[in-house]
Write an enzyme that holds these catalytic residues in place. Structure first.
Site, PDB file in Angstrom:
ATOM      1  N   GLY A  45      47.915  59.417 140.859  1.00  0.00           N
ATOM      2  CA  GLY A  45      47.285  60.627 141.385  1.00  0.00           C
ATOM      3  C   GLY A  45      46.075  60.979 140.538  1.00  0.00           C
ATOM      4  O   GLY A  45      45.058  60.348 140.670  1.00  0.00           O
ATOM      5  N   SER A 117      46.887  53.020 138.192  1.00  0.00           N
ATOM      6  CA  SER A 117      45.914  53.975 138.708  1.00  0.00           C
ATOM      7  C   SER A 117      45.763  55.142 137.733  1.00  0.00           C
ATOM      8  O   SER A 117      45.545  54.903 136.542  1.00  0.00           O
ATOM      9  CB  SER A 117      46.376  54.407 140.098  1.00  0.00           C
ATOM     10  OG  SER A 117      45.357  55.029 140.769  1.00  0.00           O
ATOM     11  N   TRP A 118      45.905  56.389 138.171  1.00  0.00           N
ATOM     12  CA  TRP A 118      45.892  57.487 137.193  1.00  0.00           C
ATOM     13  C   TRP A 118      46.946  57.227 136.099  1.00  0.00           C
ATOM     14  O   TRP A 118      46.746  57.562 134.932  1.00  0.00           O
ATOM     15  CB  TRP A 118      46.133  58.840 137.857  1.00  0.00           C
ATOM     16  CG  TRP A 118      46.637  59.848 136.867  1.00  0.00           C
ATOM     17  CD1 TRP A 118      47.908  60.321 136.755  1.00  0.00           C
ATOM     18  CD2 TRP A 118      45.890  60.454 135.790  1.00  0.00           C
ATOM     19  NE1 TRP A 118      47.990  61.190 135.681  1.00  0.00           N
ATOM     20  CE2 TRP A 118      46.771  61.283 135.076  1.00  0.00           C
ATOM     21  CE3 TRP A 118      44.554  60.358 135.376  1.00  0.00           C
ATOM     22  CZ2 TRP A 118      46.380  62.026 133.974  1.00  0.00           C
ATOM     23  CZ3 TRP A 118      44.153  61.091 134.266  1.00  0.00           C
ATOM     24  CH2 TRP A 118      45.059  61.917 133.578  1.00  0.00           C
ATOM     25  N   ASP A 272      40.493  46.453 145.483  1.00  0.00           N
ATOM     26  CA  ASP A 272      40.934  47.811 145.195  1.00  0.00           C
ATOM     27  C   ASP A 272      39.736  48.737 145.380  1.00  0.00           C
ATOM     28  O   ASP A 272      38.806  48.759 144.582  1.00  0.00           O
ATOM     29  CB  ASP A 272      41.457  47.870 143.757  1.00  0.00           C
ATOM     30  CG  ASP A 272      41.989  49.234 143.368  1.00  0.00           C
ATOM     31  OD1 ASP A 272      41.583  50.228 143.998  1.00  0.00           O
ATOM     32  OD2 ASP A 272      42.791  49.295 142.429  1.00  0.00           O
ATOM     33  N   HIS A 300      44.789  48.334 146.127  1.00  0.00           N
ATOM     34  CA  HIS A 300      45.091  49.199 144.984  1.00  0.00           C
ATOM     35  C   HIS A 300      46.580  49.364 144.688  1.00  0.00           C
ATOM     36  O   HIS A 300      46.995  49.437 143.539  1.00  0.00           O
ATOM     37  CB  HIS A 300      44.480  50.578 145.276  1.00  0.00           C
ATOM     38  CG  HIS A 300      44.767  51.623 144.269  1.00  0.00           C
ATOM     39  ND1 HIS A 300      44.150  51.654 143.047  1.00  0.00           N
ATOM     40  CD2 HIS A 300      45.613  52.695 144.289  1.00  0.00           C
ATOM     41  CE1 HIS A 300      44.598  52.694 142.355  1.00  0.00           C
ATOM     42  NE2 HIS A 300      45.479  53.339 143.079  1.00  0.00           N
TER      43      HIS A 300
HETATM   44  N1  STX Z   1      43.683  58.438 142.348  1.00  0.00           N
HETATM   45  C1  STX Z   1      44.193  57.215 141.963  1.00  0.00           C
HETATM   46  C2  STX Z   1      45.657  57.229 141.847  1.00  0.00           C
HETATM   47  O1  STX Z   1      46.214  57.338 140.779  1.00  0.00           O
HETATM   48  C3  STX Z   1      42.259  58.494 142.259  1.00  0.00           C
HETATM   49  C4  STX Z   1      46.422  57.132 143.053  1.00  0.00           C
HETATM   50  N2  STX Z   1      45.975  57.135 144.248  1.00  0.00           N
HETATM   51  N3  STX Z   1      47.035  57.054 145.075  1.00  0.00           N
HETATM   52  C5  STX Z   1      48.093  56.979 144.335  1.00  0.00           C
HETATM   53  O2  STX Z   1      47.747  57.036 143.081  1.00  0.00           O
HETATM   54  C6  STX Z   1      49.508  56.869 144.802  1.00  0.00           C
HETATM   55  C7  STX Z   1      49.670  55.710 145.721  1.00  0.00           C
HETATM   56  C8  STX Z   1      50.425  56.684 143.636  1.00  0.00           C
HETATM   57  C9  STX Z   1      49.891  58.124 145.497  1.00  0.00           C
END
Ligand code: STX
Length: 322
Positions: A45, A117-118, A272, A300
């Site tokens: 997120g 990701s985050w 990604d 991603h």
């Molecule tokens: N946000 C990147 C991130 O961490 C910019 C992210 N995007 N979607 C997700 O994480 C989930 C699939 C985990 C919801």
């Protein structure tokens, strides 16, 4: 080649709420082997929370698997779906401190830190702050919240790959406010008026949900559009992006020297669109000792087949080192 896939579904053998101060409590759970090697999964997120699929990325015989929902999302309280809930204390450095509090609460000395990701950004921030507490790092879809990374996905760049979905993303924002979409969304996703807040939050979250898999996944997009999920996700993400992730310029790449002695695996999808490979490549250049995998046929998400394969391979290998 046979690809590795998720382990069978499991339930936690322990869970609870941990008071982290500022009126916040975070939900945590432990799955797998109570005497296994400690591992913490750091979700994305920010604002996405953990789910039951996340538990299944790790060998339950080998690992004591810790999952937690970061402040104000998932099962943590108070929940950011209520616009009256302030996000003032929801910062990267408070989340790092929350992880330390949780580690101590569970009586864990050191753990494997796993994040996508985050979650890769927060894992790097945690490891760079507490390197002695980290046995290994497994990182996926590298995100460091530098201005160009945010610009690419929320302002211009990804828009050129998904012009159709982009139209839906920007629909809640009037044309004369589109020069700074993160700022324009900030006003709306935090609005006390549900008729303003909900369409903006859903557009924000659905945009992300539609761009994180290599091929379209309607169920995922619909999940992102559920009102409470969307508002919490959009508010928390937008809050972090408005604040540059609470990082100094290039901080996470700059401070790699603090962690380069820690065994690490980096897994990145070539396609990604959410966190494009340029950032993983910068991390790889700064940290050549870390094992680096560019997965040529993936986007991603952690459950893209080639990505999941590399991730499970990495944690299975590290399970042998105790
Ligand atoms: N946000 C990147 C991130 O961490 C910019 C992210 N995007 N979607 C997700 O994480 C989930 C699939 C985990 C919801």
């Amino acid at each position: 080649m046979e690809l590795r896939t998720l382990y069978p579904p499991i339930e936690p053998h322990d869970s609870g709420m941990l008071d982290v101060g500022d009126g916040d409590s975070i939900y945590w759970e432990v799955c797998g082997n109570p005497d296994g090697k400690p591992l913490v999964m750091v979700h994305g997120g920010p604002g996405a929370g953990c789910n039951a699929e996340h538990r299944r990325q790790f060998d339950p015989e080998a690992y004591r698997i810790v999952l937690f929902d970061q402040r104000n999302c998932g099962r943590s309280l108070p929940h950011a779906s209520d616009p009256a809930v302030s996000l003032e204390n929801n910062t990267t450095w408070n989340l790092v401190a929350d992880m330390e509090r949780l580690r101590e609460h569970l009586g864990i000395d050191r753990w494997l830190v796993y994040g996508g990701s985050w979650g890769s950004a927060l894992s790097l921030a945690y490891a760079q702050t507490h390197p002695d507490r980290v046995t290994e790092l497994v990182l996926r879809g590298i995100f460091t919240l530098r201005p160009f990374e945010l610009y690419w996905f929320y302002q211009e760049g990804a828009s050129l790959l998904f012009p159709d979905l982009w139209e839906e993303y920007i629909a809640p924002i009037p044309e004369d406010e589109r020069e700074d979409l993160i700022a324009a969304f900030a006003e709306r996703v935090n609005s006390p008026d549900a008729e303003v807040r909900l369409p903006a939050a859903r557009a924000w979250a659905r945009w992300e949900g539609s761009a994180i898999t290599l091929l379209p996944n309607k169920e995922l997009v619909d999940h992102f559009g559920e009102p409470d999920y969307a508002v919490a996700f959009a508010r928390i993400e937008n809050h972090y992006f408005t604040n540059g992730g609470f990082f100094e310029d290039e901080q996470l790449i700059r401070d790699v020297d603090r962690i380069r002695h820690i065994p690490a695996v980096i897994v990145q999808g070539r396609y990604d669109v959410c966190t494009p490979p340029a950032t993983a490549w910068d991390l790889h250049r700064a940290w050549p000792e870390a094992e680096f995998h560019m997965v040529d046929d993936a986007g991603h998400s952690f459950d893209e087949p080639g990505i999941l394969h590399r991730l499970i391979e990495a944690t299975d290998r590290f399970a042998k080192d105790r």
